[in-house]
Every structure is written in structure tokens, then in C-alpha cells.
Enzyme design. Structure first.
Site, PDB file in Angstrom:
ATOM      1  N   LEU A  52      -7.266  -4.527   7.246  1.00 37.07           N
ATOM      2  CA  LEU A  52      -6.746  -5.704   6.199  1.00 37.07           C
ATOM      3  C   LEU A  52      -7.692  -5.461   4.886  1.00 37.07           C
ATOM      4  O   LEU A  52      -7.118  -5.861   3.932  1.00 37.07           O
ATOM      5  CB  LEU A  52      -7.499  -6.811   6.900  1.00 37.07           C
ATOM      6  CG  LEU A  52      -6.494  -7.699   7.919  1.00 37.07           C
ATOM      7  CD1 LEU A  52      -6.983  -9.172   8.321  1.00 37.07           C
ATOM      8  CD2 LEU A  52      -4.847  -7.575   7.661  1.00 37.07           C
ATOM      9  N   SER A  53      -8.786  -4.562   4.865  1.00 38.77           N
ATOM     10  CA  SER A  53      -9.337  -4.267   3.675  1.00 38.77           C
ATOM     11  C   SER A  53      -9.805  -5.667   3.025  1.00 38.77           C
ATOM     12  O   SER A  53      -9.900  -5.470   1.793  1.00 38.77           O
ATOM     13  CB  SER A  53      -8.377  -3.381   2.831  1.00 38.77           C
ATOM     14  OG  SER A  53      -7.995  -2.417   3.543  1.00 38.77           O
ATOM     15  N   SER A  72      -6.983  -5.510  -6.114  1.00 35.56           N
ATOM     16  CA  SER A  72      -8.181  -6.099  -5.452  1.00 35.56           C
ATOM     17  C   SER A  72      -9.487  -5.805  -6.482  1.00 35.56           C
ATOM     18  O   SER A  72      -9.387  -5.075  -7.568  1.00 35.56           O
ATOM     19  CB  SER A  72      -8.611  -5.152  -4.348  1.00 35.56           C
ATOM     20  OG  SER A  72      -9.122  -3.946  -4.493  1.00 35.56           O
ATOM     21  N   ASP A 110       0.921  -1.199  -0.080  1.00 33.09           N
ATOM     22  CA  ASP A 110       0.151  -0.122  -0.080  1.00 33.09           C
ATOM     23  C   ASP A 110       0.912   1.210  -0.013  1.00 33.09           C
ATOM     24  O   ASP A 110       1.863   1.271   0.790  1.00 33.09           O
ATOM     25  CB  ASP A 110      -0.930  -0.078   1.331  1.00 33.09           C
ATOM     26  CG  ASP A 110      -2.086   1.131   1.044  1.00 33.09           C
ATOM     27  OD1 ASP A 110      -2.344   1.611  -0.084  1.00 33.09           O
ATOM     28  OD2 ASP A 110      -2.561   1.439   2.079  1.00 33.09           O
ATOM     29  N   ASN A 128     -10.304  -2.324  -6.874  1.00 30.79           N
ATOM     30  CA  ASN A 128      -9.521  -1.483  -7.749  1.00 30.79           C
ATOM     31  C   ASN A 128      -9.987  -1.154  -9.118  1.00 30.79           C
ATOM     32  O   ASN A 128      -9.470  -0.274  -9.813  1.00 30.79           O
ATOM     33  CB  ASN A 128      -7.979  -1.925  -8.053  1.00 30.79           C
ATOM     34  CG  ASN A 128      -7.402  -1.689  -6.453  1.00 30.79           C
ATOM     35  OD1 ASN A 128      -6.391  -2.788  -6.328  1.00 30.79           O
ATOM     36  ND2 ASN A 128      -7.801  -0.977  -5.818  1.00 30.79           N
ATOM     37  N   ASN A 138       1.796   3.234  -3.164  1.00 30.44           N
ATOM     38  CA  ASN A 138       2.212   3.568  -4.261  1.00 30.44           C
ATOM     39  C   ASN A 138       1.809   4.771  -4.838  1.00 30.44           C
ATOM     40  O   ASN A 138       2.381   5.684  -5.414  1.00 30.44           O
ATOM     41  CB  ASN A 138       1.982   2.341  -5.416  1.00 30.44           C
ATOM     42  CG  ASN A 138       2.765   1.161  -5.159  1.00 30.44           C
ATOM     43  OD1 ASN A 138       3.764   0.957  -4.412  1.00 30.44           O
ATOM     44  ND2 ASN A 138       2.027   0.169  -5.667  1.00 30.44           N
ATOM     45  N   ARG A 139       0.393   5.086  -4.872  1.00 31.77           N
ATOM     46  CA  ARG A 139       0.013   6.411  -5.287  1.00 31.77           C
ATOM     47  C   ARG A 139       0.250   7.583  -4.501  1.00 31.77           C
ATOM     48  O   ARG A 139       0.542   8.587  -5.272  1.00 31.77           O
ATOM     49  CB  ARG A 139      -1.610   6.297  -5.705  1.00 31.77           C
ATOM     50  CG  ARG A 139      -1.973   5.183  -6.638  1.00 31.77           C
ATOM     51  CD  ARG A 139      -3.535   5.415  -7.270  1.00 31.77           C
ATOM     52  NE  ARG A 139      -4.434   5.255  -6.022  1.00 31.77           N
ATOM     53  CZ  ARG A 139      -5.840   5.263  -6.013  1.00 31.77           C
ATOM     54  NH1 ARG A 139      -6.165   5.766  -7.234  1.00 31.77           N
ATOM     55  NH2 ARG A 139      -6.503   5.152  -5.001  1.00 31.77           N
ATOM     56  N   ARG A 140       0.191   7.465  -3.258  1.00 32.61           N
ATOM     57  CA  ARG A 140       0.702   8.606  -2.352  1.00 32.61           C
ATOM     58  C   ARG A 140       2.214   8.891  -2.520  1.00 32.61           C
ATOM     59  O   ARG A 140       2.467  10.129  -2.489  1.00 32.61           O
ATOM     60  CB  ARG A 140       0.510   8.240  -0.997  1.00 32.61           C
ATOM     61  CG  ARG A 140      -1.129   8.562  -0.496  1.00 32.61           C
ATOM     62  CD  ARG A 140      -1.598   7.968   0.838  1.00 32.61           C
ATOM     63  NE  ARG A 140      -1.605   6.636   0.804  1.00 32.61           N
ATOM     64  CZ  ARG A 140      -1.834   5.697   1.850  1.00 32.61           C
ATOM     65  NH1 ARG A 140      -1.741   6.416   3.035  1.00 32.61           N
ATOM     66  NH2 ARG A 140      -2.023   4.605   1.721  1.00 32.61           N
ATOM     67  N   GLU A 147      -0.402 -13.104  12.872  1.00 35.77           N
ATOM     68  CA  GLU A 147      -0.021 -11.742  13.484  1.00 35.77           C
ATOM     69  C   GLU A 147       0.277 -10.773  12.543  1.00 35.77           C
ATOM     70  O   GLU A 147       0.542 -11.118  11.297  1.00 35.77           O
ATOM     71  CB  GLU A 147       1.283 -12.078  14.148  1.00 35.77           C
ATOM     72  CG  GLU A 147       1.373 -13.105  14.942  1.00 35.77           C
ATOM     73  CD  GLU A 147       0.745 -12.752  16.272  1.00 35.77           C
ATOM     74  OE1 GLU A 147       0.802 -11.766  16.728  1.00 35.77           O
ATOM     75  OE2 GLU A 147       0.167 -13.818  16.958  1.00 35.77           O
TER      76      GLU A 147
END
Length: 263
Positions: free
Chosen positions: A219-220, A83, A38, A86, A40-42, A231
Site C-alpha cells: 500500500l505504501s 505522495s 503506479d 515524491n 507511469n515512469r516504467r 479488499e
């Protein structure tokens, strides 16, 4: 001044990384590591670049992290790259991602590291919505590594945890129908193990450890069923900025935990 400071701290960073590597290598490793890539775009936005550039940086980082996993002897890795949600991004970004998937699948199929380390690549998720070109590239990649017996690398594309569970239940019901079993008979024999056998990851251990980058603490939908006793580790850095020292710190955190599996 900044350049000089960086040159002075680089040896200290290298020494700390080597010491941490030695410490972590002596401890238990997760059999199955999940990675939510998570940020990449930012990352691209912060640099004034297009989202596509961020995804390209993310691909390079994924290869790097895969090498770290091989070095640490982790036997199964699942990376979530795209996902089901996406597909709702802008058509331009989705189109660029599809081109990137084709390019990287073809590249991985020929990558000497994949073949030298006997990495078996599996693509998990729903394949509806992907073009024939993407599907052919993914199938060639899977076929080129099917005989490998080293690390198993699951690439989650068109993946959603709820969709995976729905697909598993549908498969179970259709198999029952073929055998002439009624709803009551199916219900009487239904167990968690029966559903697990029909998940995308059937035959593989559940993830012991899941890392998500970018500071998001959720977790989305990633490996919803399989992560019941996993964990978790949430790193503040964006995926393209994820360093080996961050990876080793995450593993150290995992090794310090006492896993009870609900007992």
C-alpha cells in the site's frame, strides 16, 4: 502478420469485454474505490521516453478510468497521484509534475464531463511544498465543483497515510486545548471514531476496494487508517496500460469475496 492477427482477435476481445461488463454490472459495487496509479515512469522508460511523458499517459488513463467508475455507479473514488515522498524525486521531474498539475486542474475545472456528471472534486493531503500557482489551480478546481452532488473524487496530493493520522491527532489535541481539556481528559474520551472524524476523508465511507497497478504488492501508506477492512487487488499491468477489461476483472474479483469486517 501481427496486424492481421490483431484485427482477428479484436472482435473476440470486444465480445468478452461486453459479456464481462454485463456480468459485473449485476453485482455489488464498492461504495468507495481507492486507486494507486503506479507505473507511469516504467511505462515511459520502456518506450524510451522521459518520465514526464509517462505521467501524461497516466493522466489520460485516469480520465478514462474515471468514466468507467461513473458507468459502474461508484459513488466515491480516491486516486493517489503524488505522495509526500515524491518531493524527493529529481527537481526536474517534480517541476514538470507541478506544471502538469496546474494544467490538468485548470482543464478539469472546465471539463464538461465533470460538470455533466456532477463530480465533486476534493484535494486531500498536505499542501506545504506546492507553489502558489499549483495551490490556486487546485482551489479553483475544488470551488468549481463544490456544489456538485454526484460522485466524490478525492485527488490525493502531498499525501501520506502516516502524515494524515498525525494531522488528525494534532487537530484533535488543538481542539481539546481550545476547550480547556487536559491530557487525561483527552485520553479518557479518545476513540477511533474521534480520530476518523478528523481525517482528510471525514464524512465519506472507508474504501471497500483498493486497486494498485504495476505489480507492486504493497500500500505504501495509502489510506492507512481507512483501509483496515478494505479488499485489495494488485494488477500486473502498468497504469497507462490498464484496460477496461482489467478494471472489470478487478471488480469481479471484489464481488466474489465474502467480506467479514474482522468478524
Amino acid at each position: 502478420m501481427l496486424r492481421r492477427l490483431l484485427s482477428l482477435t479484436r472482435p473476440l476481445y470486444w465480445f468478452y469485454e461486453r459479456r464481462l461488463l454485463k456480468e459485473v454490472k449485476g453485482g455489488p459495487m464498492p461504495r468507495h474505490l481507492g486507486l494507486i496509479l503506479d507505473g507511469n515512469r516504467r511505462y515511459a522508460k520502456a518506450l524510451g521516453l522521459s518520465p514526464t511523458k509517462g505521467h501524461e499517459f497516466g493522466v489520460h488513463k485516469a480520465y478514462e478510468v474515471l468514466e468507467w467508475c461513473l458507468e459502474m455507479g461508484i459513488r466515491t473514488v480516491t486516486v493517489w497521484v503524488f505522495s509526500t515522498d515524491n518531493f524527493r524525486r529529481s527537481p526536474e521531474e517534480v517541476e514538470e509534475l507541478m506544471r502538469l498539475f496546474v494544467r490538468e486542474a485548470e482543464r478539469m475545472a472546465e471539463d464538461h464531463r465533470i460538470h455533466r456528471h456532477q463530480v465533486q472534486v476534493r484535494v486531500i493531503g498536505r499542501r506545504e511544498g506546492f507553489s502558489e500557482e499549483v495551490l490556486r489551480a487546485l482551489e479553483r478546481l475544488e470551488e468549481s465543483t463544490r456544489h456538485h452532488r454526484g460522485m466524490v473524487l478525492n485527488i490525493a496530493m502531498g499525501y501520506g497515510g502516516r502524515e494524515e493520522i498525525v494531522d488528525a491527532v494534532k487537530r484533535l489535541l488543538l481542539e481539546a486545548e481550545e476547550k480547556g481539556l487536559g491530557p487525561g481528559q483527552v485520553a479518557a474520551s479518545l476513540t477511533p471514531e474521534e480520530i476518523a472524524k478528523r481525517l482528510y476523508t471525514a464524512g465519506l465511507p472507508d474504501p471497500d476496494f483498493i486497486i494498485r497497478t504495476s505489480g507492486e504488492i504493497r500500500l505504501s501508506g495509502f489510506l492507512l487508517w481507512q483501509s483496515a477492512y478494505s479488499e485489495f487487488y494488485f494488477a500486473d499491468v502498468l497504469w497507462p496500460e490498464f484496460r477496461k477489461i482489467d478494471f472489470l476483472r478487478a471488480l469481479r474479483s471484489y464481488q466474489a469475496r465474502e467480506r467479514r469486517f474482522g468478524r
